[in-house]
Design an enzyme around this catalytic site. Structure first.
Site, mmCIF file in Angstrom:
data_model
loop_
_atom_site.group_PDB
_atom_site.id
_atom_site.type_symbol
_atom_site.label_atom_id
_atom_site.label_comp_id
_atom_site.label_asym_id
_atom_site.label_seq_id
_atom_site.Cartn_x
_atom_site.Cartn_y
_atom_site.Cartn_z
ATOM 1 N N ASP A 58 0.850 -1.178 0.000
ATOM 2 C CA ASP A 58 0.000 0.000 0.000
ATOM 3 C C ASP A 58 0.891 1.235 0.000
ATOM 4 O OD1 ASP A 58 -2.470 1.548 0.586
ATOM 5 O OD2 ASP A 58 -3.192 -0.371 1.345
ATOM 6 N N HIS A 107 -11.213 -3.535 3.177
ATOM 7 C CA HIS A 107 -11.166 -3.232 4.609
ATOM 8 C C HIS A 107 -11.992 -2.003 5.002
ATOM 9 C CE1 HIS A 107 -8.361 -0.664 2.626
ATOM 10 N NE2 HIS A 107 -8.214 0.061 3.719
ATOM 11 N N ASP A 108 -12.640 -1.382 4.036
ATOM 12 C CA ASP A 108 -13.487 -0.217 4.326
ATOM 13 C C ASP A 108 -14.965 -0.509 4.117
ATOM 14 O OD1 ASP A 108 -11.245 1.457 4.758
ATOM 15 O OD2 ASP A 108 -11.076 1.858 2.602
ATOM 16 N N GLU A 123 -6.770 3.296 -5.736
ATOM 17 C CA GLU A 123 -8.062 3.420 -5.049
ATOM 18 C C GLU A 123 -8.777 4.654 -5.584
ATOM 19 O OE1 GLU A 123 -10.045 3.652 -0.615
ATOM 20 O OE2 GLU A 123 -8.362 4.943 -1.108
ATOM 21 N N ASP A 177 -3.260 4.467 -2.263
ATOM 22 C CA ASP A 177 -4.373 4.952 -1.453
ATOM 23 C C ASP A 177 -4.914 6.266 -2.012
ATOM 24 O OD1 ASP A 177 -5.777 4.527 1.181
ATOM 25 O OD2 ASP A 177 -4.950 6.514 1.594
HETATM 26 C C1 NOJ Z 1 -8.558 4.776 2.108
HETATM 27 C C2 NOJ Z 1 -8.218 3.571 2.900
HETATM 28 O O1 NOJ Z 1 -8.690 2.431 2.240
HETATM 29 C C3 NOJ Z 1 -8.818 3.778 4.264
HETATM 30 O O2 NOJ Z 1 -8.774 2.615 5.041
HETATM 31 C C4 NOJ Z 1 -8.105 4.918 4.927
HETATM 32 O O3 NOJ Z 1 -8.712 5.190 6.159
HETATM 33 C C5 NOJ Z 1 -8.175 6.163 4.051
HETATM 34 N N1 NOJ Z 1 -7.883 5.893 2.682
HETATM 35 C C6 NOJ Z 1 -7.191 7.191 4.522
HETATM 36 O O4 NOJ Z 1 -5.898 6.798 4.164
#
Ligand code: NOJ
Length: 531
Positions: A98, A328-329, A267, A200
């Site tokens: 990442d 994970h989100d 992302e 990210d």
């Molecule tokens: C996206 C990530 O997937 C998330 O988990 C994170 O909190 C935010 N970006 C901030 O980096």
């Protein structure tokens, strides 16, 4: 079509805190991942993506980096990383890490230097602005984690920008020195041998230079998250970003060789027409989250066909699609669809054209965990209690980050002490070892799907929707494959264009020859080899 590993790969996402603990602190580590490499190999995945393991005060569990070139002691050491990487490579697994380039931790030496005073040589490494005439924040921008995207620095009297926590100040990507510094970080890891990065918040790197207010969102209602108050035309997806993507691609290309391309996964939460531009700018795999936020909530054949056709129609021959069902989100797949349809969704993911990314634990149908209020850790949840999120980052991500249950030993074989987040209540039955024993488990289905996907025509054959009766989503892949997914809990059927053989059923119990009308049992998906 040139064959490239990242087009043929299945990517498996690991959230390192929750995969395997080896040093008895209740938190997973790099050594734990190394020990579990044989499991990944047995699943048949080709690449792993590791969420951040860098030095960090862990305000956002590693997405707040205080040293991009070191490993946080919670996860181990650089030597542990090197060992993990070389063993993964020896097994034929690629490793993506990442990269968090949009923001650092407020503890990062760059930010400490930047905030020292207005004349600091690193002042312009972050986004600083004077207060509005009333002394408040410079504009109406809201952060993802609740509250304004600006925090006042009392010392210098200016505000700094943070799209996430105040402890995650945004780097100023317009500054070439910042870009150079991040490129050096990339080179540091590329030299160590990583196969690429999941970048990210790639679509957030640049903001409007004039810092103009965002327009209001007419659909926002009290109770929704703060970020949703506005439409985001100034904080997201600015045209400069494409140039930044291109530059990062050049860095990757410095280290690429045929068969060993170093890859960028981005992302990006954007509609398709905007998303595909990132691919055209040089991002190999700009994450396509449309199944997550449009497909899963409206799990109907017409809707799925619309999503896939829209995406396919926008891709040029130089673009390569990708698909994902969880991360994970986002809420867990099994909790969104139930286990029976989660299996159907797995069949969809692995038989569409494009690189699939799979989230750890989804192969055993792990549902959202149950987190008692006193155990909540996610800063997004703590700051936005009771709010409803949107497709991007819904408040409350702990439930999808619970420890991987491996077996029935204490703490599910994840750790020898109480884990940082509670295990899912059903861990004694829902764990890898138990699922291995059951030949019809989801784990075996996922393994079979990954193996099936190695077929060249399933990898590269054109996608074409096959019109079917209500409740059935069916499509061709090339000339030789037909996929038929029964999205309902009732019996359904499908007229086959010609005879064939069932190569795989989500029920894992038939491989017979078929012709004429193909019967689909409730919640059954079938891949048919035609001819
Ligand atoms: C996206 C990530 O997937 C998330 O988990 C994170 O909190 C935010 N970006 C901030 O980096």
């Amino acid at each position: 079509m040139a064959s490239m590993w990242w087009k043929e790969a299945v990517i498996y996402q690991i959230y390192p805190r929750s995969f395997q603990d080896t040093n008895a602190d209740g938190v997973g580590d790099l050594e734990g991942i190394r020990r579990r490499l044989p499991y990944l190999k047995s699943l048949g995945v080709d690449a792993v993506w590791l969420s951040p393991f860098y030095k960090s005060p862990m305000r956002d569990f590693g997405y707040d980096v205080s040293d991009y070139c070191d490993v946080d002691p919670i996860f181990g050491t650089l030597e542990d990383f090197d060992l993990l990487l070389s063993e993964a490579h020896a097994l034929g697994l690629k490793v993506l890490i990442d990269l968090v380039p949009n923001h650092t931790s407020s503890d990062h030496p760059w930010f400490l230097e930047s905030r020292r005073d207005r004349s600091s040589p690193k002042r312009a490494w972050y986004v600083w602005a004077d207060p509005a005439p009333d002394g408040g924040p410079p504009n109406n921008w809201q952060s993802f984690f609740g509250g304004p995207a600006w925090t006042l620095d009392e010392g210098s009297g200016q505000y700094y920008l943070h799209q996430f926590l105040p402890e995650q100040p945004d780097l100023n990507w317009r500054n070439p020195e910042v870009r150079k510094a991040i490129h050096e970080v990339m080179r540091f890891w590329l030299r160590r041998g990583v196969d690429g990065f999941r970048v990210d918040t790639l679509w957030l790197l640049a903001e409007d230079l004039l810092l103009r207010d965002e327009p209001g969102n007419p659909d926002w209602r009290p109770g929704m998250w703060d970020r949703g108050r506005h439409l985001h035309i100034h904080m997201e997806d600015q045209p400069e970003t494409y140039a930044y993507v291109r530059e990062m691609r050049f860095v990757l290309d410095e280290f690429s060789e045929p068969g060993r391309e170093r890859v960028m996964v981005g992302e990006i939460y954007l509609p398709f027409p905007q998303l595909v531009r990132y691919s055209q700018a040089g991002c190999h795999l700009p994450f396509n989250f449309h199944l997550i936020f449009r497909g899963l909530p409206d799990w109907r054949a017409e809707n799925l066909a619309r999503i896939v056709e829209e995406y396919e129609s926008l891709l040029t021959p130089w673009d390569w699609p990708n698909w994902v069902l969880g991360n994970h989100d986002q809420p867990r797949l099994a909790s969104r669809l139930g286990e029976a349809q989660a299996r159907v969704a797995a069949m969809l993911l692995f038989t569409l054209r494009g690189t699939p990314t799979w989230y750890y634990g989804d192969e055993i149908g792990l549902p959202n965990g149950e987190i008692p209020p006193e155990k909540v850790q996610d800063p997004a949840a703590l700051r936005q209690k009771g709010r409803r999120g949107e497709h991007g980052l819904p408040p409350g991500r702990d439930p999808v980050r619970t420890p991987m249950p491996w077996d029935t030993s204490p703490y599910a074989g994840f750790s020898s002490v109480e884990p940082w987040l509670p295990l899912n209540p059903d861990w004694k039955t829902r764990n890898v070892a138990e699922m291995e024993k059951d030949p019809r488990s989801m784990l075996h289905l996922v393994r079979r799907l990954i193996a099936l996907r190695k077929d060249q025509e399933l990898l590269y054959g054109a996608y074409r929707t096959h019109r079917a009766e209500a409740g059935v989503y069916a499509y061709h892949r090339g000339e030789g494959w037909l996929v038929a997914l029964n999205l309902t809990g009732k019996e359904r059927g499908l007229e086959l264009p010609k005879g064939g053989q069932v190569a795989l059923s989500t029920h894992l119990d038939r491989e017979e020859k078929v012709e004429g009308r193909l019967l689909l049992r409730p919640d059954e998906g079938v891949v048919v080899r035609l001819g």
